[in-house]
Design a protein around this motif. Sequence first.
Motif, PDB file in Angstrom:
ATOM      1  N   LYS A  63       0.838  -0.985   0.104  1.00 16.34           N
ATOM      2  CA  LYS A  63       0.097  -0.194   0.171  1.00 16.34           C
ATOM      3  C   LYS A  63       0.545   1.074   0.132  1.00 16.34           C
ATOM      4  CE  LYS A  63      -3.678   2.102   2.196  1.00 16.34           C
ATOM      5  NZ  LYS A  63      -4.829   2.003   1.633  1.00 16.34           N
ATOM      6  N   VAL A  66       1.116   5.968   1.505  1.00 19.25           N
ATOM      7  CA  VAL A  66       0.710   6.379   2.484  1.00 19.25           C
ATOM      8  C   VAL A  66       1.015   7.435   3.448  1.00 19.25           C
ATOM      9  CG1 VAL A  66      -0.319   5.376   5.079  1.00 19.25           C
ATOM     10  CG2 VAL A  66       0.387   3.702   3.102  1.00 19.25           C
ATOM     11  N   THR A 187      -7.120   0.438   6.736  1.00 15.86           N
ATOM     12  CA  THR A 187      -6.884   1.727   6.511  1.00 15.86           C
ATOM     13  C   THR A 187      -8.086   2.376   7.598  1.00 15.86           C
ATOM     14  OG1 THR A 187      -6.649   1.512   4.077  1.00 15.86           O
ATOM     15  CG2 THR A 187      -8.027   3.334   4.267  1.00 15.86           C
ATOM     16  N   ARG A 192      -7.305   6.238   8.191  1.00 15.15           N
ATOM     17  CA  ARG A 192      -7.614   7.246   8.006  1.00 15.15           C
ATOM     18  C   ARG A 192      -8.337   7.925   9.054  1.00 15.15           C
ATOM     19  NH1 ARG A 192     -12.317   6.286   4.074  1.00 15.15           N
ATOM     20  NH2 ARG A 192     -10.285   5.279   2.864  1.00 15.15           N
TER      21      ARG A 192
END
Length: 243
Positions: A63, A66, A187, A192
């Motif tokens: 990922k 980030v 996430t 988030r």
Amino acid sequence: MAEETKLSKSTVHRVWNAFRIQPHRQKHFKLSNDPFFIEKVRDIVGLYLNPPDKAMVLCVDEKSQVQALDRTQPLLPMGLGYVEGVTHDYVRHGTTTLFAALDIASGQILTQCKKRHRHQEFLQFLRHLDATVPKTLDVHLVVDNYCTHKHAKVRRWLAARPHYHIHYTPTYSSWLNQVEIWFNIITQRAIRRGTFRSVNDLIASIELFVRKYNPKARPFAWTATADSILQKTERLCNAIAGT
């Protein structure tokens, strides 16, 4: 529609509700153009539904980008009648790339954070996996078609270890990789809604989440068969192109 039919807006709304029509919503999709789409779907779904004996199946991906975001003002805690308050603006403190490998049998995750996501970092993560996986087991890696995963040095490293078997998902079909499910989990739960004053703060939060996640981890229940996936793809193709 109310103007065209000379009905009231409330009547149109009731009709839409009765037939579950939701014109304000969209559902995105992307059809694969991989010439070996069928073979790859059957291969990967077969690993999920009928894993090989004396082997580990690891879903691997990264990922990238980030972000370590720091809110410009403190959070307002939730209370009776109102939700948590978060400022819409933020300060960027840099990024990290999260490499992850999901064991489909146990649901546990192995991660590393790197500054970049080149083939060098991917090789470092593979060596980290190799030091963790029992030597007596074959290892099946499910990865996407990112160029890093197909680099010549990565291929040579895998060729020198015949107990490693790599399975590429079809193009535009990252949803076949179960680690994407876990990326969505971290996430939503840790990234988030977090506030990070530095990249190190972000990495520490990711590592803490993984340490708490693994003891309670459960494998994802994969129920879609290869035939059901191919039938759905066929319906989409017929709806779009009539072929």
